[in-house]
Design a protein around this motif. Sequence first.
Motif, PDB file in Angstrom:
ATOM      1  N   CYS A 146      -5.248  -4.730  24.558  1.00 45.24           N
ATOM      2  CA  CYS A 146      -4.529  -4.858  25.932  1.00 45.24           C
ATOM      3  C   CYS A 146      -4.111  -3.580  26.247  1.00 45.24           C
ATOM      4  O   CYS A 146      -3.759  -2.807  25.254  1.00 45.24           O
ATOM      5  CB  CYS A 146      -3.134  -5.714  25.289  1.00 45.24           C
ATOM      6  SG  CYS A 146      -2.266  -5.865  26.818  1.00 45.24           S
ATOM      7  N   ASN A 148      -1.926  -2.895  28.970  1.00 46.35           N
ATOM      8  CA  ASN A 148      -0.702  -3.311  29.858  1.00 46.35           C
ATOM      9  C   ASN A 148       0.602  -2.756  29.339  1.00 46.35           C
ATOM     10  O   ASN A 148       1.291  -2.332  30.479  1.00 46.35           O
ATOM     11  CB  ASN A 148      -0.548  -4.918  29.924  1.00 46.35           C
ATOM     12  CG  ASN A 148      -1.440  -5.674  30.658  1.00 46.35           C
ATOM     13  OD1 ASN A 148      -1.832  -4.830  31.713  1.00 46.35           O
ATOM     14  ND2 ASN A 148      -2.083  -6.643  30.264  1.00 46.35           N
ATOM     15  N   CYS A 150       3.443  -3.305  28.064  1.00 45.35           N
ATOM     16  CA  CYS A 150       4.859  -3.572  28.262  1.00 45.35           C
ATOM     17  C   CYS A 150       5.761  -2.581  27.333  1.00 45.35           C
ATOM     18  O   CYS A 150       5.170  -2.594  26.145  1.00 45.35           O
ATOM     19  CB  CYS A 150       4.977  -5.111  27.917  1.00 45.35           C
ATOM     20  SG  CYS A 150       3.787  -6.219  28.988  1.00 45.35           S
ATOM     21  N   TYR A 152       8.247  -3.027  25.384  1.00 42.83           N
ATOM     22  CA  TYR A 152       8.628  -3.654  24.161  1.00 42.83           C
ATOM     23  C   TYR A 152       7.712  -3.784  23.005  1.00 42.83           C
ATOM     24  O   TYR A 152       7.814  -4.152  21.978  1.00 42.83           O
ATOM     25  CB  TYR A 152       9.610  -4.898  24.267  1.00 42.83           C
ATOM     26  CG  TYR A 152       8.660  -5.837  25.017  1.00 42.83           C
ATOM     27  CD1 TYR A 152       7.871  -6.480  24.328  1.00 42.83           C
ATOM     28  CD2 TYR A 152       8.904  -5.994  26.455  1.00 42.83           C
ATOM     29  CE1 TYR A 152       7.104  -7.491  25.321  1.00 42.83           C
ATOM     30  CE2 TYR A 152       8.398  -6.869  27.260  1.00 42.83           C
ATOM     31  CZ  TYR A 152       7.301  -7.707  26.640  1.00 42.83           C
ATOM     32  OH  TYR A 152       6.472  -8.604  27.255  1.00 42.83           O
ATOM     33  N   CYS A 153       6.289  -3.679  23.533  1.00 41.53           N
ATOM     34  CA  CYS A 153       5.147  -4.354  22.574  1.00 41.53           C
ATOM     35  C   CYS A 153       4.359  -3.491  21.882  1.00 41.53           C
ATOM     36  O   CYS A 153       3.970  -2.426  22.467  1.00 41.53           O
ATOM     37  CB  CYS A 153       4.474  -5.221  23.924  1.00 41.53           C
ATOM     38  SG  CYS A 153       2.973  -6.072  22.902  1.00 41.53           S
ATOM     39  N   HIS A 226      -0.954 -13.706  32.226  1.00 40.57           N
ATOM     40  CA  HIS A 226       0.020 -12.490  32.372  1.00 40.57           C
ATOM     41  C   HIS A 226       0.440 -12.782  34.024  1.00 40.57           C
ATOM     42  O   HIS A 226      -0.357 -12.762  35.015  1.00 40.57           O
ATOM     43  CB  HIS A 226      -0.590 -11.287  32.288  1.00 40.57           C
ATOM     44  CG  HIS A 226       0.624 -10.092  32.512  1.00 40.57           C
ATOM     45  ND1 HIS A 226       1.453 -10.110  33.435  1.00 40.57           N
ATOM     46  CD2 HIS A 226       0.927  -9.228  31.594  1.00 40.57           C
ATOM     47  CE1 HIS A 226       2.337  -8.871  33.284  1.00 40.57           C
ATOM     48  NE2 HIS A 226       1.907  -8.645  32.063  1.00 40.57           N
TER      49      HIS A 226
HETATM   50  S1  SF4 Z   1       3.381  -8.345  25.980  1.00 37.11           S
HETATM   51 FE1  SF4 Z   1       2.383  -7.090  27.532  1.00 37.11          FE
HETATM   52  S2  SF4 Z   1       1.242  -5.218  26.111  1.00 37.11           S
HETATM   53 FE2  SF4 Z   1       1.886  -6.932  24.986  1.00 37.11          FE
HETATM   54  S3  SF4 Z   1       0.099  -7.947  24.711  1.00 37.11           S
HETATM   55 FE3  SF4 Z   1       1.133  -8.884  26.159  1.00 37.11          FE
HETATM   56  S4  SF4 Z   1       0.431  -8.255  28.274  1.00 37.11           S
HETATM   57 FE4  SF4 Z   1      -0.300  -6.625  26.343  1.00 37.11          FE
END
Ligand code: SF4
Length: 427
Positions: A146, A148, A150, A152-153, A226
């Motif tokens: 991924c 993206n 985010c 916190y991730c 998402h």
């Molecule tokens: S929370 Fe955001 S960064 Fe984490 S896997 Fe999901 S889309 Fe990807």
Amino acid sequence: MNKNDSELMSLSLEKHGFRASGSPLDADIAVYNTCSVREHAENRVISRIRSHRKRMRDRGGIIVIAGCMAQRIGEQLIAAGTADMVIGPYQSPDIGSLVSRYLAGRERHSFLSQEQGDFSDRINPDLVRSVEGPEWHRWVTITHGCENYCSYCIVPFVRGKLISFPSGRILDYIRLLAANGAREITLLGQNVNQYGTDTGDIPFYRLLESSARVPGIERINFITSHPKDFIEEILHVIRDHSNISRSIHLPLQSGSDRILGLMNRGYTVGDYLRIIEKINALLPDYAVSTDLIVGFPGETEEDFSETLRSVERIRFDDAFTYAYSPREGTPAFSLPETLTRDEKISRLERLIALQREISRGRLRERIDRVEDTIIEGFSKKSDDRVRGRTYLNHNVVVRGSGDDIGKKIRIRIDGVIGATLRGTRIA
Ligand code: SF4
């Protein structure tokens, strides 16, 4: 996704001559496939591994830690003597050959590369006949990784960049699964809606549509969507194919635009509500579940109230709720925490109480409806009852026998007990 990875790892180990032991304590090689999303899960598995390790050491057994925790802190686990070998998600499906090589020479113990050339594919036709789980349901990983971010991730750091598997191979695999008795599949990806954006392959909604057309597949689920990439075409495909689950998992995470911004989620609450309106307009019957985090750094009482208001307004069928826990290595880790653990737990409890009430109400709305259900096993409480899930992903119990397991039956919903529907078979 880890379940599917574990299936691939079992397959690889068997191919290299290893056999599953009756119990983990009797094993010569213990493999832990780990998750890194929450600190609590990591701490729990580490203490479990340490006590396991003490028992294994005398027998010369080895501990292999695979998956995201291995990727995140693998070298530390080796240095602390917690693991003999660590294998990250890129190479875990190739575990059989890595362990064989390690045993032959006992030299290389860490496989944490995230180079493209070291990535082991997730579409493996040999898996069709070799899993231990139910034959009628199979996982199909369509993307890995991924991008993206985010805030916190940890996932983008441990699983790496988005890799979409070729649609032709995915569809061939689904056809093979169907030909071998699979009736239900779950398409897996960290953000399935981004499928193909890295490779220029067909978009997710086309892959979903083609999967739904595979003869013999009676239900398709997909996780996770998402909101920033959830386009209307996906809903058109769901509407036009009755074998696609009407349960949409769409993580909202927070009801506050300010917090969503800090989380780097890429949508506002208004955007999210517009998706719900479209779902409502296009699908006559549906369920929506979500993920929510409370206590993100800087979350005020007003931000939290906005989350409660969103939950009241949207009326999710179900919500997976979490108190924020900082993950080292993520952008949010450097944000100062503004709430104590007790304050986060108190907010979490308020949210859970609200959602529980809404979930009960959503279940009660199903009474007198006729629903198709795929039966998954016996009811825990009685041998002459079986349990399954409806196309809205609600649990249901109905009178039946072992012959029903894996089959689709039609039932009328009579009532609700706890979080489970009760029904009567009508076909
Ligand atoms: S929370 Fe955001 S960064 Fe984490 S896997 Fe999901 S889309 Fe990807």
